[in-house]
Write a protein that holds these residues in place. Sequence first.
Motif, PDB file in Angstrom:
ATOM      1  N   THR A 181       0.852  -1.192   0.000  1.00 43.49           N
ATOM      2  CA  THR A 181       0.000   0.000   0.000  1.00 43.49           C
ATOM      3  C   THR A 181       0.887   1.240   0.000  1.00 43.49           C
ATOM      4  O   THR A 181       1.855   1.328   0.757  1.00 43.49           O
ATOM      5  N   ILE A 182       0.535   2.177  -0.850  1.00 41.00           N
ATOM      6  CA  ILE A 182       1.236   3.453  -0.983  1.00 41.00           C
ATOM      7  C   ILE A 182       0.486   4.523  -0.204  1.00 41.00           C
ATOM      8  O   ILE A 182      -0.746   4.511  -0.160  1.00 41.00           O
ATOM      9  N   VAL A 183       1.232   5.429   0.416  1.00 38.78           N
ATOM     10  CA  VAL A 183       0.651   6.657   0.967  1.00 38.78           C
ATOM     11  C   VAL A 183       1.333   7.821   0.262  1.00 38.78           C
ATOM     12  O   VAL A 183       2.544   7.987   0.347  1.00 38.78           O
ATOM     13  N   GLU A 184       0.535   8.602  -0.466  1.00 44.28           N
ATOM     14  CA  GLU A 184       1.074   9.647  -1.346  1.00 44.28           C
ATOM     15  C   GLU A 184       0.822  11.037  -0.778  1.00 44.28           C
ATOM     16  O   GLU A 184      -0.227  11.303  -0.188  1.00 44.28           O
ATOM     17  N   GLY A 185       1.797  11.922  -0.953  1.00 42.98           N
ATOM     18  CA  GLY A 185       1.653  13.309  -0.524  1.00 42.98           C
ATOM     19  C   GLY A 185       2.410  14.238  -1.450  1.00 42.98           C
ATOM     20  O   GLY A 185       3.147  13.800  -2.338  1.00 42.98           O
ATOM     21  N   ALA A 186       2.229  15.537  -1.267  1.00 36.53           N
ATOM     22  CA  ALA A 186       2.895  16.537  -2.096  1.00 36.53           C
ATOM     23  C   ALA A 186       3.322  17.716  -1.233  1.00 36.53           C
ATOM     24  O   ALA A 186       2.667  18.050  -0.241  1.00 36.53           O
ATOM     25  N   VAL A 187       4.433  18.352  -1.618  1.00 35.60           N
ATOM     26  CA  VAL A 187       4.926  19.555  -0.957  1.00 35.60           C
ATOM     27  C   VAL A 187       5.079  20.639  -2.010  1.00 35.60           C
ATOM     28  O   VAL A 187       5.828  20.470  -2.975  1.00 35.60           O
ATOM     29  N   TYR A 188       4.348  21.748  -1.838  1.00 34.90           N
ATOM     30  CA  TYR A 188       4.468  22.858  -2.775  1.00 34.90           C
ATOM     31  C   TYR A 188       5.637  23.749  -2.374  1.00 34.90           C
ATOM     32  O   TYR A 188       5.985  23.841  -1.197  1.00 34.90           O
ATOM     33  N   GLY A 203      16.586  18.309  -7.687  1.00 32.73           N
ATOM     34  CA  GLY A 203      15.895  18.419  -8.967  1.00 32.73           C
ATOM     35  C   GLY A 203      15.592  17.116  -9.665  1.00 32.73           C
ATOM     36  O   GLY A 203      15.139  17.112 -10.804  1.00 32.73           O
ATOM     37  N   GLY A 204      15.866  15.991  -9.010  1.00 34.17           N
ATOM     38  CA  GLY A 204      15.676  14.699  -9.656  1.00 34.17           C
ATOM     39  C   GLY A 204      14.718  13.793  -8.914  1.00 34.17           C
ATOM     40  O   GLY A 204      13.592  14.180  -8.594  1.00 34.17           O
ATOM     41  N   LYS A 205      15.197  12.587  -8.610  1.00 34.16           N
ATOM     42  CA  LYS A 205      14.346  11.573  -8.007  1.00 34.16           C
ATOM     43  C   LYS A 205      15.130  10.828  -6.931  1.00 34.16           C
ATOM     44  O   LYS A 205      16.327  10.565  -7.089  1.00 34.16           O
ATOM     45  N   ILE A 206      14.457  10.497  -5.831  1.00 34.34           N
ATOM     46  CA  ILE A 206      15.069   9.748  -4.734  1.00 34.34           C
ATOM     47  C   ILE A 206      14.356   8.412  -4.579  1.00 34.34           C
ATOM     48  O   ILE A 206      13.124   8.360  -4.570  1.00 34.34           O
ATOM     49  N   PHE A 207      15.138   7.363  -4.467  1.00 34.12           N
ATOM     50  CA  PHE A 207      14.633   6.065  -4.027  1.00 34.12           C
ATOM     51  C   PHE A 207      15.238   5.804  -2.659  1.00 34.12           C
ATOM     52  O   PHE A 207      16.425   5.484  -2.543  1.00 34.12           O
ATOM     53  N   ALA A 208      14.452   5.993  -1.597  1.00 40.72           N
ATOM     54  CA  ALA A 208      14.904   5.710  -0.236  1.00 40.72           C
ATOM     55  C   ALA A 208      14.380   4.336   0.154  1.00 40.72           C
ATOM     56  O   ALA A 208      13.178   4.065   0.047  1.00 40.72           O
ATOM     57  N   LEU A 209      15.288   3.460   0.583  1.00 39.27           N
ATOM     58  CA  LEU A 209      14.940   2.061   0.804  1.00 39.27           C
ATOM     59  C   LEU A 209      15.521   1.565   2.112  1.00 39.27           C
ATOM     60  O   LEU A 209      16.650   1.909   2.466  1.00 39.27           O
ATOM     61  N   GLY A 211      14.432  -1.478   5.655  1.00 39.95           N
ATOM     62  CA  GLY A 211      13.435  -2.055   6.552  1.00 39.95           C
ATOM     63  C   GLY A 211      12.214  -2.590   5.830  1.00 39.95           C
ATOM     64  O   GLY A 211      11.102  -2.557   6.370  1.00 39.95           O
ATOM     65  N   GLU A 212      12.411  -3.069   4.594  1.00 34.43           N
ATOM     66  CA  GLU A 212      11.320  -3.603   3.767  1.00 34.43           C
ATOM     67  C   GLU A 212      10.273  -2.539   3.440  1.00 34.43           C
ATOM     68  O   GLU A 212       9.089  -2.847   3.240  1.00 34.43           O
ATOM     69  N   LYS A 213      10.717  -1.289   3.379  1.00 34.06           N
ATOM     70  CA  LYS A 213       9.836  -0.176   3.037  1.00 34.06           C
ATOM     71  C   LYS A 213      10.524   0.693   1.989  1.00 34.06           C
ATOM     72  O   LYS A 213      11.748   0.663   1.844  1.00 34.06           O
ATOM     73  N   SER A 214       9.719   1.481   1.292  1.00 33.21           N
ATOM     74  CA  SER A 214      10.268   2.408   0.299  1.00 33.21           C
ATOM     75  C   SER A 214       9.666   3.788   0.501  1.00 33.21           C
ATOM     76  O   SER A 214       8.557   3.938   1.023  1.00 33.21           O
ATOM     77  N   LEU A 215      10.424   4.790   0.069  1.00 33.85           N
ATOM     78  CA  LEU A 215       9.936   6.168   0.033  1.00 33.85           C
ATOM     79  C   LEU A 215      10.529   6.791  -1.230  1.00 33.85           C
ATOM     80  O   LEU A 215      11.745   6.970  -1.325  1.00 33.85           O
ATOM     81  N   LEU A 225       7.206  19.012  -5.050  1.00 31.24           N
ATOM     82  CA  LEU A 225       7.663  17.626  -5.095  1.00 31.24           C
ATOM     83  C   LEU A 225       6.507  16.737  -4.686  1.00 31.24           C
ATOM     84  O   LEU A 225       5.582  17.161  -3.989  1.00 31.24           O
ATOM     85  N   VAL A 226       6.543  15.515  -5.161  1.00 32.25           N
ATOM     86  CA  VAL A 226       5.564  14.509  -4.752  1.00 32.25           C
ATOM     87  C   VAL A 226       6.321  13.326  -4.174  1.00 32.25           C
ATOM     88  O   VAL A 226       7.470  13.066  -4.537  1.00 32.25           O
ATOM     89  N   PHE A 227       5.695  12.631  -3.240  1.00 32.07           N
ATOM     90  CA  PHE A 227       6.357  11.495  -2.606  1.00 32.07           C
ATOM     91  C   PHE A 227       5.336  10.424  -2.279  1.00 32.07           C
ATOM     92  O   PHE A 227       4.152  10.706  -2.108  1.00 32.07           O
ATOM     93  N   TYR A 228       5.814   9.189  -2.226  1.00 32.91           N
ATOM     94  CA  TYR A 228       4.929   8.121  -1.753  1.00 32.91           C
ATOM     95  C   TYR A 228       5.729   7.029  -1.061  1.00 32.91           C
ATOM     96  O   TYR A 228       6.795   6.619  -1.512  1.00 32.91           O
ATOM     97  N   THR A 229       5.179   6.623   0.085  1.00 34.04           N
ATOM     98  CA  THR A 229       5.748   5.505   0.825  1.00 34.04           C
ATOM     99  C   THR A 229       5.206   4.213   0.237  1.00 34.04           C
ATOM    100  O   THR A 229       4.135   4.193  -0.374  1.00 34.04           O
TER     101      THR A 229
END
Length: 382
Positions: A181-188, A203-209, A211-215, A225-229
């Motif tokens: 399940t994803i939880v999505e948010g945005a920061v203006y 200015g690009g993209k982050i893959f934070a990984l 504990g068996e989770k992603s962000l 920016l937009v983000f999702y766990t």
Amino acid sequence: MKQIKDKKIAIIGAGPGGLTLARLLQMNGFEVNVYERDVDENARPKGATLDLHDESGLAALREAGLMDAFKANYRPGADRTRIIDQHGEIIFEDNDNQNREDFRPEIDRGPLQKILLDSLKPETVIWNSHFEGLKRNGDSWLIEFKNGKLLAADIVIAADGANSKIRPYITPIKPFYAGVTIVEGAVYASATSSPEMHKLLNGGKIFALGGEKSLIVSSKGDGSLVFYTGCNTTENWVKESGINFSDKLQVINWFKNEFSDWDPIWLELFENASTGFVPRPQYCMPLDQNWSSLPNLTMLGDVAHLMPPYAGEGVNMAMLDALELSNCFKDPRYNNSGEAIFAYEKQMLKRASETADITMQSTAALHSTDAINFMMNIMGME
């Protein structure tokens, strides 16, 4: 016999797939309209950036004669990728993607939508047309909309997304839960409202990984920016959690608890989120799905092959569907729409099955204990 070019085609849904198909069909003399439930093109916020692949999304734009417009609107550097562990340590960064053989340029959804809309004849898209139902009308269809309008069409193409109301007219097959399940948010205005994360994102993209989770965090051309766990959860976790996802404090408390072994730097995203959070359980169509083709009704994009976003294939698959379906409609080998749809669906289902298999493997790997090694291998560093 009425040839395909003489038939009235209705596309339901004005996403990238539906609009690409409309453009390709109009270029080849077909009569087509797109019906979209939104009241106008700015009715809903645009999500994360899209990376278009050479063999699919970009191939469709080339065929549509829109590469110059794409080059004027894509975001050089937005594909810069950083792999970061849960403690905020940069494990890998790729800053020179334009020289990679698999270079995948990024474009925001808004500009891509505008490129496609501007390429269509005036009044092609009929806004405020919320699909209600289909009725057979001899060899054609009557389409009902919630606003009371009734419209006849010879061929209907479903491009109305993951929760399509048209798919059940074609097949009873339903998607299965993909385990995440994803939880999505945005920061203006992230440069001022979330400066540490803005700097880390670069200015690009982050893959934070970890504990068996992603962000996953993506920059956008408008300074947001937009983000999702991503977390391994039960299918009904959203309801069972009791969390009100429009209540920032509740979501912050959930994140602090669920990601308690992650560095506090990630909390900045949630504390400065500009909108409510959106939970999204992830689903995938069965890899072996099949159905008997109909002569005047088909589908593309998420309607046909919903899958999680962890291989970056969603919009690319939809645009390639549009390219392949338009090619089948104009192919002189096919005498009628039934033959063209059968040929399209046969190759589309095979391709979608292969891509869904890769996507499900990626989804599992990115939410495993070996996620960083898996990602490094994708980037060619292992």
